[in-house]
Every structure is written in structure tokens, then in C-alpha cells.
Design a protein around this motif. Structure first.
Motif: not given
Length: 645
Positions: A66-71, A73-89, A106-111
């Protein structure tokens, strides 16, 4: 192409690329790994929280699965919404939105997946409560991570750079200064550390703006500066009067505190401009002069769609007149000057900065009547702004005949052609040195005034001749301020001709704005004088300029009194004693009522002086000039002896 290959190709393109081997993008994959660690930790925390509650996890899939499946879906969300593209600082609200979309989608997709499986197999994979808790907890942990990195970076940067930054206080609290304060506190590459604000508007010291204290200077600016412990102040408020500004500067100079100045923040292109716009205050910024309000509608009606000649157009006054006229959509501006290099530079400037302006530059001498005639015939001017003149007093005093060629003959040529070609208005730029002149330059300009004023009354003259008269212009070619700046940069000495000499000053844009406004007025024959404010003592200007440059007058940089130059007087006037002044609708423009001379006599006198000039008979030129301008009395000049004749 297989589906996994398509997904991998999409995730390795454009802004989705992690570029693991590119050092510039190294934080991206680190951010993804940290986010994965945070969401995994969130799963474990959710499990531990729900473990001893009545709620039970479904056993269709094992908890690790279950955890792997949720993870996934979450990782796909990271790439779709480019959460990593900004400079954190440098995380912004946009980055928070991206993380929120990734977590809650991610929560909506899992539900939705839960509901779908339940419809198909009548059983669920995930505990709904665990999904909701996981979405909120993962979102919170990723946001806290970003805030923590940003605040830590800012703190470390401030701690490491604070010793090398200038500690500054901003004078005044208004929209402009608060915006500047925000820019200084958020721009980490700034050379300045904001310590607070100084203002007369409040008496309490309990206020803070952008996290910085606000100190009252109502009682004593010296005490406020002591409390703030700054080595620089920034004057940025338009609400500070010239008098207050000068008082603040005086105190700061006594305490060896640098005074900085910035333009209105609305003119800045970005926060990166901070370092470029904050500069040491200049003497021009300390003129106690109120801003000018113009009747732009009248000026636009006067200039729009017109063909306009500006003589002396490459000079400091002429070029500014051209730039001011350009704002009002003329049909064509003809810029005339005999200074080749300056005219070429203006041509380049106008082409690059005002590409919409229809203009042409003409290299010519106003004393050449044939050449001027060709230009009037070619362009059929509607308006003429006559700024061409020789103006350097000592130089003209040694070459009187040259002043006659340009200042008088040039004006005669242009005025005759203006009447012949029915020019609507002829605006002549004169000088305060034409009032009770003590030198050839001032007397030649007064003679030109007399000529155009008398010509106005001739039968059949439809052109309106208008004269504008004002004093020294700050920053103009050969003026005292640039001269002092050059002497200071060279280590001195700064030379002043007399300890008591005073002059009126105004800025180039201010003078030219008033010229355009005056050009809309009158029926012809008027001499308009401008409100020049209070005269300034040149010695005081020199001392203040030295101190503003970080030096001490007479010790670091000496000031030498050199004596009055030929033709120079201690003070300039805008009106003769017998003149009567009439107000106009503009508070800074007045009419000097000077009686016009008989044109036939003036014409004859001007003709004689031009003949003497062509023969280079300087003594005769000055003698005739004194007859045309009876109030002309030479001072400190070899021509003093002619006053007795």
C-alpha cells in the motif's frame, strides 16, 4: 513505443529533467529524494497514529505494498507539478501551490482508486482516514522543509555578510520608502543591511515596518542616528521638503554618515536594480525647489503635428528641449547645430531611445543666412526654438566679434526667415546675464532680445516672438557643478572666483519644461522670466560638494579664490530695476514688461555692429554694443575704459 518508455521520455524532457550529472541542477534530485523521504516518514507516522485505534487497515494488499503504491502516485505528482523545479532557498507562494497540488491530488487519486476498486471487487485497498491524514501530513512536512531551508539560508547569509554590508536607515515612511525597505530586506545580494526607518510622523518608537524599528526624529535627528547606529542613510521619500532634506544632510555630514539617494521605486525594473539605483546624493538633489506642474494639454495642442526647428539642438538645453518636445507627437523635429560630434551623438541617442520620433539632424551655422534660407524653404517650419548661442563669458570677452556672429546675427537671420515663412512662434532662449550686463556675452543676448522685441511691432509680422530668460542650469555644458566634480575627482583644488559670488540655479529638465510652457503663452513681444528660487552662494556649493564626496574642505581638498574673471559680476539679475512684472497663469512664469525699441533704429544699429564684427574690430564692436544696450557697463574687463566715452 511502450508505455514505460513514453513515461520515461516525458519525465526526462524540458523542465522535468533532473540532470543528475549537472552541478547546476544538483539540488533538484536532492529535493526529490528528500521529498520521498518526507512522504515515506509521513506514511510511518500515520500508521503509528492509527495503530492502536479502533480503525483497522484493509488487508487486500500488504501495508508495504500500500505504501509503495501511494509513494508511486505521489512521485508522479512531483513530476507533473514540478515541485522540485524551484530553488528551495528562494521558495515562493508558487512553490507552496505546487506542493499542495502534488499532495492533495495524490490523496484524491488514492480515494478515487479506492472507490473504483470497491465498485469492481466490493472491497477497499486503503483506509480513507489514513489517506486524508497522509495527504495533510506529507504536505505539511514538505512545506516546513522548504521554509526551514529558506529561513536558515537567509539567516546564514545575513550572519556571514553583515560585516561587509553598509548599515542603512531609510528617511520617511510612505509607500515608496516601505517598498524600498521590503526590497532591501528580501534582496540577499544587496550591499545594504536595513537597520530601520527614521520619521517625523510618529513620536512613539514601538512601531515596526518589515520587521525593522521605526525611530522618531521629531525631537532630534542626532539622537535618532545614535540609536540606529548606521553608517549610511537613504533619502527616498518624495514627501520630504528640500529644507528638511538639507537639514538632514548637514547633520549626517557632521557625523560622517554617508547620504544616499534613490529615485521613485516605480521606475525600477526589478529588485536586481537596487544596487544600481542607490547612489550617493548629489548637490543637484539638494536644491530647495518645489516640483513643476505643467499644463500638458496646452503644450500638446501647441506642439502636436507641428514641424519644429530647434537651433543649438545638440547643446545641453537644446537637446533637452528636443527630448521634451518628443513627448507631444510633433510631425517633425529638425535638430540644428554646428557642433558635429555632439550632433552625431544626439542622432544616435534619439534613434536608439525614441525610435518613434520623426527627426532629422542638420549640421549648419545660424550666422549663414543662405544656409538657413535653404532649410526654411525645405521644411516650412511651424515653430522655432532658438537655443543656439555662445555663452562662456571669459571666452566671449576675448572674442566679441564671435558673439555678434552667433548671438546677434544668428538671431537676426532666424527671425527674418521666420517672418518671411510665416512661422507661428519663435521662442528665443535668453539669459539672466542680459539684465544689466557686465560682459559682451550678456550684452549680445540683450541686443538679440531688443531686436526680436522691436521686430514684433513691424507691420505685416505675423510670427509671435517670445523670449524666455533664466539663470544657470545645473549640469549644462561648462556649468560650475560638473567643473567642481572634475576638480574634486582630481584631488583639488576647487576654484571659486569670489567668496561672495552667488548664482541662481535650476535643472535642465525644469528649465526646458518652463520654456515649452512659456511658448504656449502670449501674443508676441513678451519677455518671460522664470522663478529661479533663492540664489546659491557658489562657495557654499563647493564646500558641500566636497563634503558629499567624503572629503573635508580646506584640509582634504582645498578651495582657492581666484578672483573674478573678465566680465563676471558677483550676482545675476532676472529683471532691471525699471521693469514691471506681471504674473501669468503659471506660478513659476512671469512677464517682464520691457518697453520695445523702434525697429528702424534697432535695425540700423544691429547692421553697424555686424559690419564691425566682420572686420573683427573688437573695440568698435563693444562700443556699438554699449550704444544698443545703454545699461551695459563692463566689469573687470579691458573694455571698462569704453564706458567713459
Amino acid at each position: 513505443m511502450k508505455l514505460p518508455q513514453k513515461i520515461f521520455k516525458h519525465l526526462s524532457k524540458g523542465d522535468n529533467r533532473l540532470e543528475l550529472l549537472n552541478q547546476n541542477y544538483l539540488p533538484r534530485w536532492v529535493v526529490v529524494l528528500i521529498d520521498v523521504l518526507l512522504v515515506t516518514t509521513s506514511m510511518v507516522v500515520v500508521y503509528l497514529v492509527l495503530l492502536n485505534t479502533p480503525l483497522k487497515f484493509y488487508d487486500v494488499f500488504s501495508l508495504p505494498l500500500q505504501g509503495l503504491l501511494a509513494l508511486l502516485v505521489n512521485c508522479i505528482g512531483f513530476f507533473l507539478f514540478k515541485t522540485y523545479s524551484g530553488i528551495i532557498r528562494h521558495s515562493t507562494f508558487t512553490d507552496i501551490i505546487k506542493v499542495a497540488f502534488a499532495s492533495f491530488s495524490t490523496g484524491a487519486i488514492l480515494i478515487l482508486l479506492n472507490i473504483f476498486i470497491e465498485q469492481v471487487q466490493d472491497q477497499r485497498i486503503f483506509l480513507t482516514t489514513s489517506i486524508i491524514l497522509y495527504a495533510f501530513l506529507s504536505f505539511t512536512s514538505m512545506i516546513l522543509f522548504r521554509i526551514g531551508v529558506k529561513e536558515s539560508y537567509q539567516l546564514l547569509l545575513k550572519t556571514s555578510d553583515s560585516s561587509s554590508k553598509k548599515k542603512v536607515a531609510i528617511i520617511g515612511i510612505d509607500d515608496h520608502t516601505i517598498a524600498l525597505g521590503k526590497a532591501l530586506t528580501t534582496e540577499v545580494n544587496s550591499n545594504y543591511e536595513l537597520m530601520g526607518f527614521l520619521t517625523k510622523k510618529i513620536t512613539s518608537s514601538s512601531y515596526e515596518i518589515v520587521g525593522k524599528p521605526v525611530i522618531s526624529i521629531k525631537n532630534s535627528i542626532e539622537e535618532a542616528l545614535e540609536r540606529m547606529r548606521v553608517n549610511s542613510i537613504i533619502i527616498a521619500s518624495d514627501s520630504i521638503s528640500g529644507k528638511e532634506k538639507n537639514e538632514i544632510v548637514e547633520v549626517c555630514l557632521e557625523k560622517n554618515i554617508e547620504v544616499l539617494n534613490v529615485p521613485n521605486i516605480q521606475t525600477w525594473k526589478s529588485k536586481a536594480d537596487i544596487k544600481n539605483f542607490i547612489k550617493p546624493i548629489q548637490i543637484e538633489d539638494l536644491l530647495d525647489r518645489a516640483s513643476i506642474s505643467l499644463d500638458t494639454e496646452k503644450i500638446e495642442n501647441h506642439l502636436q503635428g507641428k514641424t519644429i526647428l530647434v537651433t543649438g539642438g545638440a547643446g545641453s538645453i537644446g537637446s533637452e528641449i528636443v527630448k521634451q518636445i518628443a513627448k507631444f507627437s510633433p510631425e517633425l523635429i529638425v535638430v540644428l547645430d554646428q557642433a558635429e560630434s555632439a550632433l552625431h551623438e544626439l542622432d544616435i541617442y534619439l534613434s536608439q531611445n525614441l525610435p518613434q520620433l520623426n527627426f532629422i539632424t542638420e549640421l549648419a551655422d545660424v550666422s549663414n543666412m543662405y544656409r538657413m534660407g535653404l532649410l526654411f524653404k525645405k521644411y516650412n517650419f511651424n515653430l522655432v526654438y532658438h537655443a543656439a548661442a555662445y555663452k562662456h563669458v571669459p571666452l566671449i570677452e576675448r572674442n566679441p566679434h564671435e558673439a555678434i556672429y552667433v548671438n546677434i546675427l544668428g538671431t537676426v537671420n532666424l527671425s527674418i526667415l521666420s517672418t518671411s515663412y510665416d512661422v507661428e512662434k519663435f521662442v528665443m532662449i535668453s539669459t539672466d546675464k542680459a539684465v544689466n550686463p557686465t560682459n559682451v556675452m550678456g550684452a549680445s543676448k540683450r541686443a538679440a532680445e531688443i531686436y526680436v522685441q522691436s521686430l514684433q511691432n513691424e507691420k505685416g509680422v505675423n510670427t509671435k516672438f517670445i523670449t524666455t530668460r533664466f539663470g544657470n542650469v545645473l549640469g549644462s555644458n561648462g556649468s560650475v557643478i560638473p567643473h567642481f566634480k572634475k576638480q574634486i575627482s582630481q584631488g583639488g583644488p576647487v576654484t571659486v572666483t569670489h567668496k561672495n559670488i552667488i548664482r541662481y540655479f535650476m535643472t535642465i529638465p525644469e528649465a526646458c519644461q518652463l520654456v515649452l510652457q512659456a511658448g504656449t503663452m502670449g501674443n508676441g513681444g513678451e519677455i518671460y522670466v522664470f522663478d529661479m528660487g533663492k540664489p546659491k552662494k557658489i562657495l557654499d556649493l563647493a564646500e558641500k560638494m566636497i563634503r558629499l564626496s567624503g572629503f573635508e574642505p580646506y584640509s582634504d581638498i582645498d578651495i582657492k579664490i581666484t578672483g573674478l574673471r573678465p566680465g563676471e559680476k558677483l550676482y545675476e539679475e532676472l529683471l532691471t530695476d525699471s521693469s514691471k512684472v506681471q504674473p501669468t497663469y503659471h506660478p513659476k512664469i512671469m512677464i517682464a514688461k520691457v518697453a520695445a525699441e523702434e525697429f528702424s533704429e534697432t535695425k540700423k544699429s544691429i547692421k553697424n555692429i555686424i559690419k564691425a564684427a566682420t572686420r573683427k574690430e573688437d573695440a568698435q564692436v563693444v562700443k556699438l554694443l554699449k550704444k544698443i544696450v545703454p545699461e551695459y557697463k563692463s566689469e573687470n574687463s579691458k573694455f571698462v575704459k569704453l564706458d567713459d566715452n
